[in-house]
Design a protein around this motif. Structure first.
Motif, short mmCIF file in Angstrom:
data_model
loop_
_atom_site.label_atom_id
_atom_site.label_comp_id
_atom_site.label_asym_id
_atom_site.label_seq_id
_atom_site.Cartn_x
_atom_site.Cartn_y
_atom_site.Cartn_z
N TRP A 1 2.83 15.69 -7.86
CA TRP A 1 3.99 16.03 -7.06
C TRP A 1 5.22 15.23 -7.47
O TRP A 1 6.34 15.67 -7.27
CB TRP A 1 3.70 15.80 -5.57
N GLY A 2 5.02 14.03 -8.00
CA GLY A 2 6.14 13.25 -8.51
C GLY A 2 6.96 12.56 -7.44
O GLY A 2 8.19 12.51 -7.53
N PHE A 3 6.28 12.00 -6.43
CA PHE A 3 7.01 11.32 -5.35
C PHE A 3 7.85 10.15 -5.88
O PHE A 3 9.00 9.96 -5.46
CB PHE A 3 6.03 10.82 -4.29
N PHE B 1 0.83 -1.20 0.00
CA PHE B 1 0.00 0.00 0.00
C PHE B 1 0.87 1.25 0.00
O PHE B 1 0.62 2.20 -0.74
CB PHE B 1 -0.92 -0.01 1.22
N GLN B 2 1.91 1.25 0.84
CA GLN B 2 2.78 2.42 0.93
C GLN B 2 3.47 2.70 -0.40
O GLN B 2 3.56 3.87 -0.82
CB GLN B 2 3.81 2.22 2.04
N ARG B 3 3.96 1.66 -1.09
CA ARG B 3 4.63 1.95 -2.35
C ARG B 3 3.61 2.38 -3.41
O ARG B 3 3.93 3.20 -4.28
CB ARG B 3 5.45 0.76 -2.82
N ARG B 4 2.37 1.88 -3.32
CA ARG B 4 1.34 2.35 -4.25
C ARG B 4 1.00 3.81 -4.01
O ARG B 4 0.69 4.55 -4.94
CB ARG B 4 0.08 1.48 -4.15
N VAL B 5 1.05 4.22 -2.75
CA VAL B 5 0.84 5.64 -2.46
C VAL B 5 1.93 6.47 -3.13
O VAL B 5 1.65 7.45 -3.82
CB VAL B 5 0.82 5.88 -0.93
N VAL B 6 3.19 6.08 -2.93
CA VAL B 6 4.29 6.82 -3.53
C VAL B 6 4.16 6.84 -5.05
O VAL B 6 4.38 7.87 -5.70
CB VAL B 6 5.64 6.20 -3.12
#
Length: 797
Positions: free
Chosen positions: A123-125, A96-101
């Motif tokens: 934003w281009g994280f 989930f966290q990498r999908r957020v990024v």
């Protein structure tokens, strides 16, 4: 004579037996499903596994709380094992966290996540994360590589977290970029200057420049700063620059607000009272003669919890503390010689630039896949300052506003810094590691077994000349960053004379510091820092770990101390208000779950903090210091024409009635039954299923909690719900006199799987103010489970 059942009775009997059998079959099927999910999702924690990527034999011993104690023949194998157990216990969280990024939530959550993906892609994280790896040292690259291999080794075991089954997808292989990417979102979560600039723009448009100090009160003169004047460089003070702005149309401001709403939905935004505490006490003040270091970062309280407790022991890597699943390091903790803690500095490292019509922009098109819908083509534009955030891929609204932010710029070596801290043996190693630190800027406290203590605030902090960064500025070149504050000039101290460093997101330096870290309104209110200092200075010698625990768990409200006189002067409008006010008259300010007064006080404070909503909108919340200043000065924000409130006395009485009417509707009309814990409960909610009624009961975790707005044990109730959604996500107290007598605790538990044994077993202790042993000694681990990892053969061998 025996009566035989009638035909009707027999029919009902047969029907009843049929229903009973049906219930039993349904129950059996449910138990079978639970058994199947447990077998296919819970990790293997005992025995031996042959794995590709590990080079020597590694043992992973989980203690009675599920904390892994890793023992490896090489540092790379230790970090490999960390990646392995991270995925075993927190697979869904990591994905989930990498999908957020990446901005790829819509792929698995559908159209409801589109706004969040637009924000994240704009934003281009992920692009920023991709630029990190080439900048890292060879040692860091090797550890990132080993960690990534460990994650993929666990993934290949075939255990599937329940969330993947519910949403119907299979996670992709882990990459090295994934192993550094979450640090970018942490930088955003601990930032927030853009939010301030948008609010300040609205304030100036409605109330003029003087309104800035009314809506957000400047840091009070005489309030505690982290460093004292004698710890500053010997240079003259730089005059504080005035706010400088170029006006924005209302439609553009609304577009920026809508853009930031996606961050709020991700729970990545500034919350009043959100912050952290850490402090270090020199040996001259302690019973052991060695330092004690404490830390409790205040972040969103989620299910699973952000942190993962771990103990890594290789030949030279010997660290124990709090890691974050997805990152190959102990973020907060200690090794065999050095301990460290962090809180957010919150310097101003973001600026909004209003680009002139002639500005050159670049464009890229990104494809957002949407579960159950058509792909979306998103056009992202960038200026030389950064991404255009005023349109977020939609039709442009007025001027083009770009964001410049240190965390989006190339050359981010923050991962080098955190890995370097894991290895640090002394102050020289510690500061050398922090030279590689970029974002988010943190207050690092330090202690070592030799008795030394210190503090450093590393990171890139831009230098502005003639403007203070609190409002959007023209992008015409007249308001550019003039580099960054040099590392040696950043705030720091080593072995301070008074043997004490306290940080609580308060102002870092007094007047006299030669650089502007932020504008005067950007610091957290001083209440937590003041209370910690007050408690520690009350015992100048002989301090023990138990004493430090008491400080970390303190729930006395200095906000109440400061507001008491003004609030008790209120004229009640009805009998219920009068009874509530009488409850407050005898209150000592301690916000405990079993008391009534904290319920009334926090409800009233919520109403007071909304006094600017008629001027600035329903999403505007004053901090308690600003609300108090209005009451003390009979400020203009108390006036509310719609409610016919002409001054602060009228607003005070009306806000008390608003508060008690709300409590009466929630808890009944008897104030004696308004105990705080009935409403004030920690809400550790699941990121995806927290609001899905059919699943929330399984994934969410609640419990009554102590504390309130700006108490040391911070537990600000959320407006409208009274839930505690942010707070001490992790606590640690390190005793440098006996490292294995150190203690730590997370807010929930080690397991991310709702069927795991350790999904929430730390929460009860966390609420009660208890801790786990932060020990590398097996004698302190209780009942254990041991898994051995050994090298597997490569294909074809």
């Amino acid at each position: 004579m025996v009566r035989r059942g009638t035909g009707r009775g027999s029919a009902w009997s047969k029907w009843g037996r049929g229903v009973l059998w049906l219930v039993l079959l349904v129950l059996l099927a449910a138990l079978s499903v639970v058994w199947w999910v447990r077998v296919t999702s819970l990790p293997q924690e005992t025995g031996t596994l042959e794995l590709l990527g590990v080079r020597g034999e590694v043992t992973v011993t989980r203690d009675q709380w599920g904390v892994p104690h890793i023992r490896a023949p090489s540092d790379e194998d230790a970090v490999f094992a960390l990646g392995f157990v991270h995925w075993q216990d927190r697979a869904w969280q990591m994905d989930f966290q990498r999908r957020v990024v990446q901005g790829r939530l819509s792929e698995v959550l559908g159209e409801a996540a589109l706004g969040q993906d637009r924000f994240l892609r704009t934003w281009g994280f992920q692009r920023a994360a991709g630029s990190v790896l080439p900048e890292l040292s060879a040692q860091s690259r090797a550890l990132v590589r080993a960690y990534t291999a460990g994650v993929n080794a666990a993934m290949r075991r075939g255990k599937v977290a329940p969330e993947f089954r519910i949403l119907g997808y299979t996670p992709e292989a882990w990459t090295e970029v994934d192993s550094v990417s979450w640090s970018k979102l942490m930088a955003y979560d601990l930032g927030g200057n853009m939010d301030d600039e948008v609010l300040n723009t609205r304030v100036v448009a409605r109330l003029g420049q003087p309104g800035l100090n009314e809506v957000t009160a400047p840091y009070p003169a005489g309030a505690p700063t982290i460093l004292s004047a004698d710890e500053l460089p010997a240079t003259g003070a730089v005059p504080a620059p005035l706010p400088d702005t170029a006006a924005l149309p209302a439609a553009t401001v609304q577009a920026l607000q809508a853009h930031l709403q996606a961050a709020r939905e991700l729970r990545l935004h500034r919350v009043p009272g959100k912050g952290s505490n850490d402090w270090v006490i020199g040996g001259s003040r302690t019973a052991s003669g060695k330092p004690i270091l404490a830390d409790d970062p205040h972040l969103a309280l989620t299910s699973p919890m952000l942190w993962y407790l771990a103990d890594l022991q290789g030949p030279t890597l010997k660290a124990i503390g709090a890691s974050i699943p997805g990152l190959p390091a102990i973020v907060i903790g200690r090794n065999e010689r050095v301990a460290w803690g962090v809180t957010n500095v919150n310097p101003d490292v973001q600026d909004l630039y209003i680009e002139p019509a002639t500005a050159t922009l670049t464009e890229r098109t990104e494809t957002i896949r949407v579960k159950g819908g058509a792909d979306l083509q998103l056009t992202v534009r960038e200026s030389r300052h950064g991404p255009i955030v005023s349109d977020a891929g939609a039709a442009a609204v007025g001027p083009r506003v770009a964001l410049q932010w240190t965390a989006l710029q190339p050359g981010d070596t923050t991962m080098d810094a955190f890995l370097g801290l894991n290895y640090a043996q002394n102050w020289t190693d510690f500061t050398r590691a922090l030279q590689r630190y970029v974002a988010p800027s943190q207050n690092f406290v330090y202690a070592d077994v030799d008795g030394n203590t210190g503090y450093y605030a590393p990171g890139r902090v831009p230098v502005r000349e003639g403007w203070d960064g609190s409002l959007p500025v023209s992008g015409d070149g007249s308001r550019e960053w003039q580099g960054y504050i040099p590392f040696g000039a950043l705030p720091h101290t080593y072995n301070p004379a008074d043997g004490l460093v306290v940080t609580a997101n308060n102002r870092v330096v007094p007047d006299g510091y030669p650089y502007a870290l932020s504008n005067p309104r950007n610091w957290a209110e001083p209440y937590r820092a003041e209370r910690i200092t007050q408690l520690l200075e009350a015992r100048p010698t002989g301090v023990t770990v138990e004493d430090v625990k008491a400080v970390q768990l303190d729930t006395v409200s200095l906000v109440w101390r400061d507001m008491k006189e003004a609030l008790l002067a209120a004229r009640p409008e009805d009998d219920l208000s009068r009874r509530a006010l009488e409850v407050l008259r005898g209150w000592d300010g301690d916000e405990r779950a079993g008391a009534v007064a904290p319920t009334i006080f926090e409800a009233w404070l919520m109403a007071l903090q909304g006094m600017a909503r008629d001027e600035l909108g329903d999403d505007t919340t004053l901090n308690s210091l600003s609300a108090l200043r209005q009451l003390q000065t009979n400020g203009e924000l108390c006036r509310d024409e719609a409610r016919k409130l002409q001054n602060c006395a009228a607003f005070l009485s009306a806000s008390l009635k608003t508060a008690v009417d709300d409590l009466s509707a929630r808890l009944g009309s008897d104030p004696q039954r308004w105990t705080y814990g009935r409403l004030h409960q920690v809400a550790s909610n699941h990121r995806a299923f927290g609001n899905v009624e059919a699943l929330a009961w399984l994934f969410n975790h609640r419990a009554p909690t102590h504390g309130g707005t700006n108490t040391v044990n911070v537990a600000r109730p959320e407006a409208g719900t009274f839930r505690q959604t942010h707070g001490p996500s992790y606590r640690q107290i390190v005793d440098l006199g006996n490292l294995n007598r150190s203690i730590f605790i997370g807010s929930l538990g080690q397991d991310g799987n709702p069927l795991g044994a350790h999904v929430s077993d730390q929460q009860k202790k966390w609420v009660a103010g208890e801790y786990l042993p932060m020990s590398t000694d097996p004698a302190d681990w209780g009942q254990t489970r041991r898994l051995t990892l050994t090298p597997g053969l490569q294909p074809g061998q």
